[in-house]
Design an enzyme around this catalytic site. Structure first.
Site, PDB file in Angstrom:
ATOM      1  N   GLU A 217      33.256  40.958  39.949  1.00 47.54           N
ATOM      2  CA  GLU A 217      33.030  42.264  40.568  1.00 47.54           C
ATOM      3  C   GLU A 217      34.382  42.897  40.844  1.00 47.54           C
ATOM      4  O   GLU A 217      35.107  42.447  41.728  1.00 47.54           O
ATOM      5  CB  GLU A 217      32.219  42.106  41.868  1.00 47.54           C
TER       6      GLU A 217
ATOM      7  N   ARG B 176      38.048  50.005  44.804  1.00 42.16           N
ATOM      8  CA  ARG B 176      38.826  50.274  46.013  1.00 42.16           C
ATOM      9  C   ARG B 176      40.276  50.548  45.687  1.00 42.16           C
ATOM     10  O   ARG B 176      41.072  50.814  46.582  1.00 42.16           O
ATOM     11  CB  ARG B 176      38.750  49.060  46.948  1.00 42.16           C
TER      12      ARG B 176
ATOM     13  N   THR C  83      31.805  48.260  45.038  1.00 38.78           N
ATOM     14  CA  THR C  83      32.116  49.431  45.875  1.00 38.78           C
ATOM     15  C   THR C  83      31.689  50.725  45.176  1.00 38.78           C
ATOM     16  O   THR C  83      32.383  51.747  45.242  1.00 38.78           O
ATOM     17  CB  THR C  83      33.617  49.479  46.282  1.00 38.78           C
TER      18      THR C  83
ATOM     19  N   LYS D 204      22.256  42.842  46.946  1.00 31.29           N
ATOM     20  CA  LYS D 204      23.375  42.230  47.643  1.00 31.29           C
ATOM     21  C   LYS D 204      22.979  42.203  49.134  1.00 31.29           C
ATOM     22  O   LYS D 204      22.265  43.108  49.607  1.00 31.29           O
ATOM     23  CB  LYS D 204      24.603  43.098  47.423  1.00 31.29           C
TER      24      LYS D 204
HETATM   25  O1  ELE Z   1      33.682  46.628  48.538  1.00 34.25           O
HETATM   26  C1  ELE Z   1      32.507  46.263  48.445  1.00 34.25           C
HETATM   27  O2  ELE Z   1      31.688  46.804  47.711  1.00 34.25           O
HETATM   28  C2  ELE Z   1      32.048  45.158  49.227  1.00 34.25           C
HETATM   29  O3  ELE Z   1      30.904  44.845  49.194  1.00 34.25           O
HETATM   30  C3  ELE Z   1      32.984  44.438  50.050  1.00 34.25           C
HETATM   31  C4  ELE Z   1      33.161  43.051  49.491  1.00 34.25           C
HETATM   32  O4  ELE Z   1      31.979  42.528  49.016  1.00 34.25           O
HETATM   33  C5  ELE Z   1      33.711  42.196  50.520  1.00 34.25           C
HETATM   34  O5  ELE Z   1      34.916  42.731  50.993  1.00 34.25           O
HETATM   35  C6  ELE Z   1      33.970  40.809  50.029  1.00 34.25           C
HETATM   36  O6  ELE Z   1      33.859  40.031  51.122  1.00 34.25           O
HETATM   37  P1  ELE Z   1      34.932  38.954  51.559  1.00 34.25           P
HETATM   38  O7  ELE Z   1      34.639  37.755  50.746  1.00 34.25           O
HETATM   39  O8  ELE Z   1      34.620  38.805  53.004  1.00 34.25           O
HETATM   40  O9  ELE Z   1      36.286  39.543  51.304  1.00 34.25           O
END
Ligand code: ELE
Length: 216
Positions: free
Chosen positions: A48, A52, A76, A136
């Site tokens: 994924e 960002r 995102t 998700k």
């Molecule tokens: O940007 C997006 O679309 C998201 O959904 C955020 C990410 O899924 C999380 O930032 C990942 O989570 P961590 O493993 O806690 O870093």
């Protein structure tokens, strides 16, 4: 043409490829292919790439073009325009941190499967109304974690989730043990300092550990 069964099947095909879905924020376009290659070779072929960073669309395009063994999706995805743009550069799927009515509408016409995110039972029900059964679950740890997913299993036996947000190598097996979890998303195998240093060895080792995870 939108078909709920076909959509669930296409998402299941993607999620079945690995127990863990790395969530990537790629700042330098030149990192895209070596990072993706490292993850794919470690046993994590589904990626994924979050929208960002400025080069995210370029990164998806490069990975899709140069690594046929990768299943690269966009994360995102916040707007219909995002969904259309990532489809045009070859993303195999698109995934969002939430869901909006405009995204549900445009996803019906999209060539690639879109995975909305939910955090509550009501949001699952809105998704079901739109014909979606794969979501998700975000932000997983903050939104109730394993206990919340166990709760969802009662009223929504037809639904499967990709929990993401706050999950690491220690927590992931508890999610993978749930019958309604298809795969687990997370960024823990790509620490920011390792990516900044282009430390493919360290990322590869963390990714191999993630690829070997099973539910317990
Ligand atoms: O940007 C997006 O679309 C998201 O959904 C955020 C990410 O899924 C999380 O930032 C990942 O989570 P961590 O493993 O806690 O870093």
């Amino acid at each position: 043409m939108w078909n709920p069964d076909d959509h669930a099947c296409r998402v299941d095909d993607v999620f079945a490829r690995a127990p863990v879905l790395p969530v990537l924020a790629i700042e330098r376009l030149d990192d895209a292919v070596p990072l993706a290659r490292t993850l794919v070779e470690a046993g994590l072929p589904v990626l994924e790439v979050t929208l960002r960073t400025d080069c995210a669309i370029g990164a998806i395009a490069r990975i899709a073009r140069e690594l046929p063994d990768a299943v690269v999706g966009a994360g995102t995805v916040l707007t219909p325009e995002d969904l259309i743009a990532v489809g045009e550069v070859g993303a195999a799927f698109a995934i969002s941190p939430g869901a909006t009515e405009p995204l549900y509408a445009v996803a019906r016409e999209a060539s690639l499967p879109w995975i909305p995110a939910v955090a509550t039972a009501s949001e699952v029900m809105v998704g079901l109304d739109h014909g979606h059964r794969r979501f998700k679950f975000f932000p997983a740890e903050a939104a109730g974690g394993v206990a919340a997913l166990k709760g969802f299993a009662g009223p929504f036996p037809q639904v499967r989730f990709c929990p993401t947000g706050g999950i690491d190598a220690e927590r992931a097996p508890r999610y993978l043990a749930l019958s309604n979890v298809a795969t687990v998303g997370g960024s823990w195998m790509v620490p920011g300092d390792a990516l900044a240093a282009r430390d493919w060895v360290r990322i590869g080792n963390l990714a191999r550990e993630a690829a070997a995870l099973r539910g317990r």
